[in-house]
Design an enzyme around this catalytic site. Structure first.
Site, PDB file in Angstrom:
ATOM      1  N   SER A 125       0.797  -1.218   0.000  1.00  0.00           N
ATOM      2  CA  SER A 125       0.000   0.000   0.000  1.00  0.00           C
ATOM      3  C   SER A 125       0.834   1.275   0.000  1.00  0.00           C
ATOM      4  CB  SER A 125      -0.921   0.009   1.230  1.00  0.00           C
ATOM      5  OG  SER A 125      -0.157   0.009   2.415  1.00  0.00           O
ATOM      6  N   SER A 126       2.146   1.155   0.192  1.00  0.00           N
ATOM      7  CA  SER A 126       2.938   2.370   0.375  1.00  0.00           C
ATOM      8  C   SER A 126       3.649   2.845  -0.877  1.00  0.00           C
ATOM      9  CB  SER A 126       3.991   2.128   1.468  1.00  0.00           C
ATOM     10  OG  SER A 126       4.957   1.198   1.009  1.00  0.00           O
ATOM     11  N   CYS A 127       3.897   1.924  -1.818  1.00  0.00           N
ATOM     12  CA  CYS A 127       4.634   2.265  -3.048  1.00  0.00           C
ATOM     13  C   CYS A 127       6.018   2.826  -2.723  1.00  0.00           C
ATOM     14  CB  CYS A 127       3.862   3.267  -3.906  1.00  0.00           C
ATOM     15  SG  CYS A 127       2.274   2.640  -4.488  1.00  0.00           S
ATOM     16  N   GLY A 128       6.566   2.515  -1.561  1.00  0.00           N
ATOM     17  CA  GLY A 128       7.884   3.018  -1.179  1.00  0.00           C
ATOM     18  C   GLY A 128       8.848   1.870  -0.935  1.00  0.00           C
TER      19      GLY A 128
END
Length: 263
Positions: free
Chosen positions: A111-114
């Protein structure tokens, strides 16, 4: 009080027309709840999902995460409704535990795309197995499956808010389907249901009502899927990962056209 395990819930709305007319209506909405996944007592992830076909989800998730190599490595699956969500407890064979510890250490949140650090980057783009099976389905079979998909989407018909993943035979017949509010979860449920039921691709393909992200390509390759068909568009990384794995990819598959990434 625990979670109601039903995947839909009736909710009241005020329907307003373009002419300003207003009337009360009741319609079904999709239930989305947090599912806390524990593997051999270790907190692994919290996923937002539909509370249906949970054992299929557990099996597919464990396979897609490379925690287990086969459904036989799953010792037990238990789910428990709690206030606001669900706990999913998966027990795997002892020889799988090193993978659990490694994945917990490197896990990247979807969910963070990091990404943090080179190790996590390498984990996110781990090599995929080469797909050795070939789909026997032609383009006509794909259009046949697209025409028949809605009949296998009861939650989507009721709510308009869930994705579907289907196992399709080489002739375009839909053999099995699963639904979830998350496209990844729907595919995990399908993969898990196939593994638990001893079903093979049989020269067919997977049909997903979603955009084609690289995660879906990876799930397909890990499941040995010979061809992945998605209704929406792909990302560049999805195309690259599919080509690296030898996975045939069909995207933007609609009733009147499709894009074949292999042509």
């Amino acid at each position: 009080m625990g979670l109601d395990p039903k995947p839909t819930r009736s909710v009241g709305f005020a329907e307003v027309s373009s002419q300003g007319a207003r009337q009360p209506i009741v319609r079904d909405v999709a239930v989305e709840c947090p599912i806390a996944i524990e593997i051999n007592g270790i907190g692994y992830a919290v996923m937002m999902a539909s509370p249906a076909d949970i054992e299929d989800f557990a099996a597919g998730f464990a396979l897609s995460e490379r925690i287990v190599e086969a459904v036989g490595d799953l010792v037990a699956i238990d789910s428990h409704a709690i206030d606001g969500g669900m706990i999913l407890r998966i027990t795997v064979a002892a020889h799988c535990l090193p993978r659990v510890f490694d994945r917990v250490r490197h896990r990247v949140s979807e969910s963070s795309c990091g990404l943090c650090g080179i190790e996590n980057l390498e984990q996110a783009l781990r090599p995929l197995p080469v797909v050795t099976e070939h789909s026997l389905a032609d383009h006509a079979a794909i259009f046949r499956a697209l025409d028949g998909l809605r009949a296998h989407q009861p939650l989507s018909r009721a709510t308009g808010a869930v994705h579907a993943a289907a196992l399709v035979g080489a002739d375009g017949t839909i053999r099995l389907a699963r639904e979830d509010v998350g496209r990844h979860n729907a595919f995990d449920k399908l993969i898990g249901a196939m593994a638990r039921g001893g079903l093979a691709w049989g020269g067919g393909f997977a049909l997903l009502s979603a955009r084609c992200s690289y995660e879906l390509v990876e799930k397909a390759a890990l499941a040995g899927c010979p061809m992945l068909v998605t209704i929406s568009a792909p990302t560049n990384l999805a195309i690259e990962r599919a080509r690296d794995a030898g996975l045939r990819l069909i995207v933007l598959a609609r009733s009147d056209s499709l894009l074949d990434c292999g042509d």
